[in-house]
Design a protein around this motif. Structure first.
Motif, PDB file in Angstrom:
ATOM      1  N   HIS A 197      -4.370  -9.265 -10.671  1.00 27.90           N
ATOM      2  CA  HIS A 197      -3.935  -8.287  -9.660  1.00 27.90           C
ATOM      3  C   HIS A 197      -3.808  -6.889 -10.287  1.00 27.90           C
ATOM      4  O   HIS A 197      -4.520  -5.961  -9.889  1.00 27.90           O
ATOM      5  N   HIS A 198      -2.932  -6.753 -11.273  1.00 31.48           N
ATOM      6  CA  HIS A 198      -2.773  -5.453 -11.950  1.00 31.48           C
ATOM      7  C   HIS A 198      -2.666  -5.589 -13.465  1.00 31.48           C
ATOM      8  O   HIS A 198      -2.275  -4.619 -14.128  1.00 31.48           O
ATOM      9  N   GLY A 199      -2.965  -6.756 -14.007  1.00 31.81           N
ATOM     10  CA  GLY A 199      -2.784  -6.933 -15.462  1.00 31.81           C
ATOM     11  C   GLY A 199      -1.317  -6.989 -15.857  1.00 31.81           C
ATOM     12  O   GLY A 199      -0.981  -6.795 -17.029  1.00 31.81           O
ATOM     13  N   ASN A 200      -0.438  -7.275 -14.916  1.00 33.26           N
ATOM     14  CA  ASN A 200       1.004  -7.302 -15.215  1.00 33.26           C
ATOM     15  C   ASN A 200       1.347  -8.406 -16.217  1.00 33.26           C
ATOM     16  O   ASN A 200       2.032  -8.173 -17.215  1.00 33.26           O
TER      17      ASN A 200
ATOM     18  N   ASP B  62       3.221  -4.776  -7.419  1.00 35.60           N
ATOM     19  CA  ASP B  62       2.643  -5.596  -6.358  1.00 35.60           C
ATOM     20  C   ASP B  62       2.172  -4.697  -5.215  1.00 35.60           C
ATOM     21  O   ASP B  62       2.977  -4.007  -4.583  1.00 35.60           O
TER      22      ASP B  62
ATOM     23  N   GLY C 245       5.964 -10.295  -7.303  1.00 37.05           N
ATOM     24  CA  GLY C 245       6.624  -9.285  -6.481  1.00 37.05           C
ATOM     25  C   GLY C 245       8.093  -9.633  -6.292  1.00 37.05           C
ATOM     26  O   GLY C 245       8.975  -8.779  -6.355  1.00 37.05           O
ATOM     27  N   ASP C 246       8.350 -10.903  -6.079  1.00 32.60           N
ATOM     28  CA  ASP C 246       9.710 -11.417  -5.886  1.00 32.60           C
ATOM     29  C   ASP C 246       9.873 -12.626  -6.813  1.00 32.60           C
ATOM     30  O   ASP C 246       9.736 -13.768  -6.376  1.00 32.60           O
ATOM     31  N   PRO C 247      10.093 -12.361  -8.105  1.00 29.88           N
ATOM     32  CA  PRO C 247      10.017 -13.446  -9.095  1.00 29.88           C
ATOM     33  C   PRO C 247      11.119 -14.484  -8.969  1.00 29.88           C
ATOM     34  O   PRO C 247      12.302 -14.147  -8.804  1.00 29.88           O
TER      35      PRO C 247
ATOM     36  N   SER D 288       3.385 -17.870  -3.663  1.00 32.25           N
ATOM     37  CA  SER D 288       4.450 -18.667  -4.317  1.00 32.25           C
ATOM     38  C   SER D 288       3.984 -19.627  -5.405  1.00 32.25           C
ATOM     39  O   SER D 288       4.760 -20.469  -5.850  1.00 32.25           O
TER      40      SER D 288
ATOM     41  N   GLY E  68       6.632  -7.811 -11.257  1.00 24.14           N
ATOM     42  CA  GLY E  68       5.347  -7.188 -11.549  1.00 24.14           C
ATOM     43  C   GLY E  68       4.949  -6.283 -10.387  1.00 24.14           C
ATOM     44  O   GLY E  68       5.266  -6.574  -9.215  1.00 24.14           O
TER      45      GLY E  68
ATOM     46  N   ALA F 190      -4.108 -15.890 -16.455  1.00 27.73           N
ATOM     47  CA  ALA F 190      -4.882 -15.225 -15.400  1.00 27.73           C
ATOM     48  C   ALA F 190      -4.005 -14.081 -14.901  1.00 27.73           C
ATOM     49  O   ALA F 190      -2.846 -14.301 -14.543  1.00 27.73           O
ATOM     50  N   SER F 191      -4.557 -12.890 -14.928  1.00 29.47           N
ATOM     51  CA  SER F 191      -3.757 -11.700 -14.608  1.00 29.47           C
ATOM     52  C   SER F 191      -4.632 -10.712 -13.854  1.00 29.47           C
ATOM     53  O   SER F 191      -4.946  -9.630 -14.324  1.00 29.47           O
TER      54      SER F 191
HETATM   55  C1  LIG Z   1      -2.863 -12.057  -2.587  1.00 28.45           C
HETATM   56  C2  LIG Z   1      -1.516 -11.884  -3.262  1.00 28.45           C
HETATM   57  C3  LIG Z   1      -0.467 -12.755  -2.939  1.00 28.45           C
HETATM   58  C4  LIG Z   1       0.777 -12.611  -3.561  1.00 28.45           C
HETATM   59  N1  LIG Z   1       1.782 -13.501  -3.240  1.00 28.45           N
HETATM   60  C5  LIG Z   1       2.990 -13.373  -3.848  1.00 28.45           C
HETATM   61  C6  LIG Z   1       4.034 -14.296  -3.545  1.00 28.45           C
HETATM   62  O1  LIG Z   1       3.890 -15.233  -2.764  1.00 28.45           O
HETATM   63  N2  LIG Z   1       5.237 -14.117  -4.137  1.00 28.45           N
HETATM   64  C7  LIG Z   1       5.473 -13.090  -5.025  1.00 28.45           C
HETATM   65  O2  LIG Z   1       6.599 -12.962  -5.530  1.00 28.45           O
HETATM   66  N3  LIG Z   1       4.492 -12.205  -5.362  1.00 28.45           N
HETATM   67  C8  LIG Z   1       3.251 -12.328  -4.813  1.00 28.45           C
HETATM   68  N4  LIG Z   1       2.233 -11.455  -5.128  1.00 28.45           N
HETATM   69  C9  LIG Z   1       2.495 -10.405  -6.155  1.00 28.45           C
HETATM   70  C10 LIG Z   1       1.936 -10.756  -7.546  1.00 28.45           C
HETATM   71  O3  LIG Z   1       2.316 -12.051  -7.949  1.00 28.45           O
HETATM   72  C11 LIG Z   1       2.443  -9.731  -8.603  1.00 28.45           C
HETATM   73  O4  LIG Z   1       1.955  -8.458  -8.307  1.00 28.45           O
HETATM   74  C12 LIG Z   1       2.051 -10.158 -10.023  1.00 28.45           C
HETATM   75  O5  LIG Z   1       2.769  -9.373 -10.937  1.00 28.45           O
HETATM   76  C13 LIG Z   1       0.564 -10.013 -10.272  1.00 28.45           C
HETATM   77  O6  LIG Z   1       0.311 -10.388 -11.593  1.00 28.45           O
HETATM   78  P1  LIG Z   1      -1.000  -9.951 -12.383  1.00 28.45           P
HETATM   79  O7  LIG Z   1      -1.130  -8.445 -12.325  1.00 28.45           O
HETATM   80  O8  LIG Z   1      -0.760 -10.445 -13.770  1.00 28.45           O
HETATM   81  O9  LIG Z   1      -2.148 -10.656 -11.716  1.00 28.45           O
HETATM   82  C14 LIG Z   1       0.986 -11.570  -4.516  1.00 28.45           C
HETATM   83  C15 LIG Z   1      -0.079 -10.705  -4.836  1.00 28.45           C
HETATM   84  C16 LIG Z   1      -1.313 -10.859  -4.228  1.00 28.45           C
HETATM   85  C17 LIG Z   1      -2.442  -9.913  -4.595  1.00 28.45           C
END
Ligand SMILES: Cc1cc2nc3c(=O)[nH]c(=O)nc-3n(C[C@H](O)[C@H](O)[C@H](O)COP(=O)(O)O)c2cc1C
Length: 148
Positions: A11-14, A114, A83-85, A56, A112, A8-9
């Protein structure tokens, strides 16, 4: 070994960038669980679980999918971008795979892009991630696990 990565990806396809790079170099199937809900996982011996992180944890759709579809006794590995892996962001997903007596092969995680909440105002964080080095790292990680 028959292998699939479920992902599942949204948010931005990261995370999808990691999944696609691994799939390009290897004979594996990829399943976007947001759109392909009825795939049968029982034919896969090795299953990768890939997700962005929200509060998280892996996306709730991935956790629900694992609860309802993950067969017992498979080999599993994890991929996530955040965002904070941190490695332990896979904990809720791993708990499910442990309960299903799956063999844990490892976790790959990286930054990724964010734009969640306040980060949007500043144009987001990790703007260029996953970058080529993050993506190459994911391919190398897959090469190193016993999923073949
Ligand atoms: C609603 C929301 C909540 C998020 N919460 C966290 C978090 O708790 N910790 C974190 O490190 N990143 C968090 N992120 C950042 C995403 O995990 C990050 O951008 C990720 O690379 C998205 O992956 P995707 O593009 O594959 O969906 C959050 C992003 C969104 C939109």
């Amino acid at each position: 070994m028959r292998t699939a990565i479920i992902y599942a990806s949204t948010h931005h396809g990261n995370t999808k960038k990691l999944v696609d790079a691994i799939a390009k170099e290897n004979q594996i199937d990829t399943i976007d669980i947001i759109h392909e809900k009825d795939e049968d996982l029982s034919r896969y011996e090795c299953i990768g679980i890939a997700s962005g992180i929200v509060f998280s944890k892996y996306y709730p759709q991935i956790l629900e999918y694992l609860e309802s579809k993950l067969p017992t006794g498979r080999k599993v590995f994890f991929l996530h971008t955040a965002g904070d892996p941190r490695e332990n962001q896979n904990a809720s997903a791993k708990k499910i795979t442990d309960e299903r007596k799956c063999e844990y092969l490892g976790t790959y995680f990286c930054k990724g892009f964010d734009t969640f909440g306040p980060f949007k105002i500043i144009g987001g964080i990790n703007k260029k991630h996953p970058d080529q080095s993050d993506i190459d790292g994911a391919v190398k990680f897959f090469d190193g696990i016993k999923c073949k």
